[in-house]
Design a protein around this motif. Sequence first.
Motif, PDB file in Angstrom:
ATOM      1  N   ASP A 106     -94.328  66.054  53.593  1.00  0.00           N
ATOM      2  CA  ASP A 106     -95.248  66.421  52.511  1.00  0.00           C
ATOM      3  C   ASP A 106     -95.281  67.928  52.258  1.00  0.00           C
ATOM      4  N   LEU A 107     -94.188  68.608  52.609  1.00  0.00           N
ATOM      5  CA  LEU A 107     -94.100  70.039  52.352  1.00  0.00           C
ATOM      6  C   LEU A 107     -93.668  70.283  50.916  1.00  0.00           C
ATOM      7  N   ASN A 108     -94.158  71.375  50.333  1.00  0.00           N
ATOM      8  CA  ASN A 108     -93.605  71.736  49.035  1.00  0.00           C
ATOM      9  C   ASN A 108     -92.264  72.417  49.282  1.00  0.00           C
ATOM     10  N   LEU A 109     -91.519  72.673  48.240  1.00  0.00           N
ATOM     11  CA  LEU A 109     -90.151  73.179  48.380  1.00  0.00           C
ATOM     12  C   LEU A 109     -90.106  74.510  49.134  1.00  0.00           C
ATOM     13  N   GLU A 110     -90.995  75.426  48.800  1.00  0.00           N
ATOM     14  CA  GLU A 110     -91.009  76.736  49.464  1.00  0.00           C
ATOM     15  C   GLU A 110     -91.292  76.606  50.966  1.00  0.00           C
ATOM     16  N   ASP A 111     -92.278  75.797  51.322  1.00  0.00           N
ATOM     17  CA  ASP A 111     -92.607  75.602  52.736  1.00  0.00           C
ATOM     18  C   ASP A 111     -91.458  74.937  53.493  1.00  0.00           C
ATOM     19  N   PHE A 112     -90.791  73.983  52.841  1.00  0.00           N
ATOM     20  CA  PHE A 112     -89.666  73.304  53.479  1.00  0.00           C
ATOM     21  C   PHE A 112     -88.512  74.275  53.728  1.00  0.00           C
ATOM     22  N   ILE A 113     -88.198  75.098  52.745  1.00  0.00           N
ATOM     23  CA  ILE A 113     -87.114  76.081  52.909  1.00  0.00           C
ATOM     24  C   ILE A 113     -87.471  77.074  54.003  1.00  0.00           C
ATOM     25  N   ASN A 114     -88.717  77.528  54.040  1.00  0.00           N
ATOM     26  CA  ASN A 114     -89.140  78.444  55.104  1.00  0.00           C
ATOM     27  C   ASN A 114     -89.011  77.796  56.480  1.00  0.00           C
ATOM     28  N   LEU A 115     -89.385  76.530  56.583  1.00  0.00           N
ATOM     29  CA  LEU A 115     -89.235  75.813  57.841  1.00  0.00           C
ATOM     30  C   LEU A 115     -87.762  75.748  58.251  1.00  0.00           C
ATOM     31  N   CYS A 116     -86.896  75.430  57.304  1.00  0.00           N
ATOM     32  CA  CYS A 116     -85.453  75.373  57.595  1.00  0.00           C
ATOM     33  C   CYS A 116     -84.930  76.727  58.065  1.00  0.00           C
ATOM     34  N   HIS A 117     -85.377  77.803  57.434  1.00  0.00           N
ATOM     35  CA  HIS A 117     -84.954  79.147  57.845  1.00  0.00           C
ATOM     36  C   HIS A 117     -85.430  79.462  59.265  1.00  0.00           C
ATOM     37  N   ARG A 118     -86.672  79.091  59.578  1.00  0.00           N
ATOM     38  CA  ARG A 118     -87.190  79.352  60.929  1.00  0.00           C
ATOM     39  C   ARG A 118     -86.362  78.624  61.980  1.00  0.00           C
ATOM     40  N   VAL A 119     -86.041  77.345  61.710  1.00  0.00           N
ATOM     41  CA  VAL A 119     -85.229  76.570  62.652  1.00  0.00           C
ATOM     42  C   VAL A 119     -83.835  77.192  62.763  1.00  0.00           C
ATOM     43  N   SER A 120     -83.238  77.521  61.631  1.00  0.00           N
ATOM     44  CA  SER A 120     -81.899  78.104  61.621  1.00  0.00           C
ATOM     45  C   SER A 120     -81.873  79.448  62.344  1.00  0.00           C
ATOM     46  N   ASP A 121     -82.842  80.304  62.040  1.00  0.00           N
ATOM     47  CA  ASP A 121     -82.891  81.630  62.686  1.00  0.00           C
ATOM     48  C   ASP A 121     -83.013  81.494  64.203  1.00  0.00           C
ATOM     49  N   TYR A 122     -83.880  80.605  64.652  1.00  0.00           N
ATOM     50  CA  TYR A 122     -84.070  80.418  66.087  1.00  0.00           C
ATOM     51  C   TYR A 122     -82.785  79.920  66.746  1.00  0.00           C
ATOM     52  N   GLN A 123     -82.157  78.905  66.140  1.00  0.00           N
ATOM     53  CA  GLN A 123     -80.944  78.339  66.725  1.00  0.00           C
ATOM     54  C   GLN A 123     -79.799  79.349  66.718  1.00  0.00           C
ATOM     55  N   ARG A 124     -79.684  80.147  65.673  1.00  0.00           N
ATOM     56  CA  ARG A 124     -78.621  81.165  65.632  1.00  0.00           C
ATOM     57  C   ARG A 124     -78.874  82.232  66.703  1.00  0.00           C
ATOM     58  N   ALA A 125     -80.122  82.693  66.832  1.00  0.00           N
ATOM     59  CA  ALA A 125     -80.444  83.706  67.846  1.00  0.00           C
ATOM     60  C   ALA A 125     -80.220  83.148  69.246  1.00  0.00           C
ATOM     61  N   LYS A 126     -80.610  81.931  69.484  1.00  0.00           N
ATOM     62  CA  LYS A 126     -80.459  81.277  70.776  1.00  0.00           C
ATOM     63  C   LYS A 126     -78.989  81.168  71.181  1.00  0.00           C
ATOM     64  N   ASN A 127     -78.105  81.013  70.175  1.00  0.00           N
ATOM     65  CA  ASN A 127     -76.681  80.844  70.453  1.00  0.00           C
ATOM     66  C   ASN A 127     -75.885  82.133  70.233  1.00  0.00           C
ATOM     67  N   GLY A 128     -76.588  83.269  70.142  1.00  0.00           N
ATOM     68  CA  GLY A 128     -75.913  84.555  70.031  1.00  0.00           C
ATOM     69  C   GLY A 128     -75.262  84.818  68.697  1.00  0.00           C
ATOM     70  N   LEU A 129     -75.676  84.128  67.656  1.00  0.00           N
ATOM     71  CA  LEU A 129     -75.130  84.338  66.323  1.00  0.00           C
ATOM     72  C   LEU A 129     -76.054  85.237  65.526  1.00  0.00           C
ATOM     73  N   PRO A 130     -75.520  85.950  64.552  1.00  0.00           N
ATOM     74  CA  PRO A 130     -76.401  86.824  63.750  1.00  0.00           C
ATOM     75  C   PRO A 130     -77.425  86.014  62.963  1.00  0.00           C
ATOM     76  N   VAL A 131     -78.633  86.531  62.915  1.00  0.00           N
ATOM     77  CA  VAL A 131     -79.725  85.919  62.181  1.00  0.00           C
ATOM     78  C   VAL A 131     -79.734  86.518  60.793  1.00  0.00           C
ATOM     79  N   ARG A 132     -80.041  85.722  59.786  1.00  0.00           N
ATOM     80  CA  ARG A 132     -80.002  86.207  58.383  1.00  0.00           C
ATOM     81  C   ARG A 132     -80.860  87.396  58.165  1.00  0.00           C
TER      82      ARG A 132
END
Length: 132
Positions: A106-132
């Motif tokens: 039930d997220l609006n589009l902006e909240d959903f994209i922000n959630l995806c970015h948070r997950v992506s940023d965390y996983q990239r940082a955790k695996n030593g990849l550059p964060v956006r």
Amino acid sequence: KYHTMPCRKKAQDHYNKYYGAHEPLLRKKRDFLRFGELSSNQNFSIEELRKKLGDNPICYLTGEPIDLLERDEYTLDHIIPRAKGGKNTLDNLGILKREINQAKYDLNLEDFINLCHRVSDYQRAKNGLPVR
């Protein structure tokens, strides 16, 4: 001893007739409109829905192609969720891959994209990849 297939076939034929098995968008439209009161501007025809989706529909969030005959692969989504004041209108309808819609909930589009970015940023940082 007792064979139930004729009974099942009759029930399946009734289901197909009622839910429009030969028109895959009919059931999806009914599911989309299922909740809330409908005003005249909230009802739309299958033809209007087909026109909005086009000949080659794609998921409005991922851009992946969607085969309308594979009913279990997609859903019709309220772009602005009903829980956040969204209406049952054609303008508020988007087609999504089922798993994307389940993640969006039930997220609006902006909240959903922000959630995806948070997950992506965390996983990239955790695996030593550059964060956006």
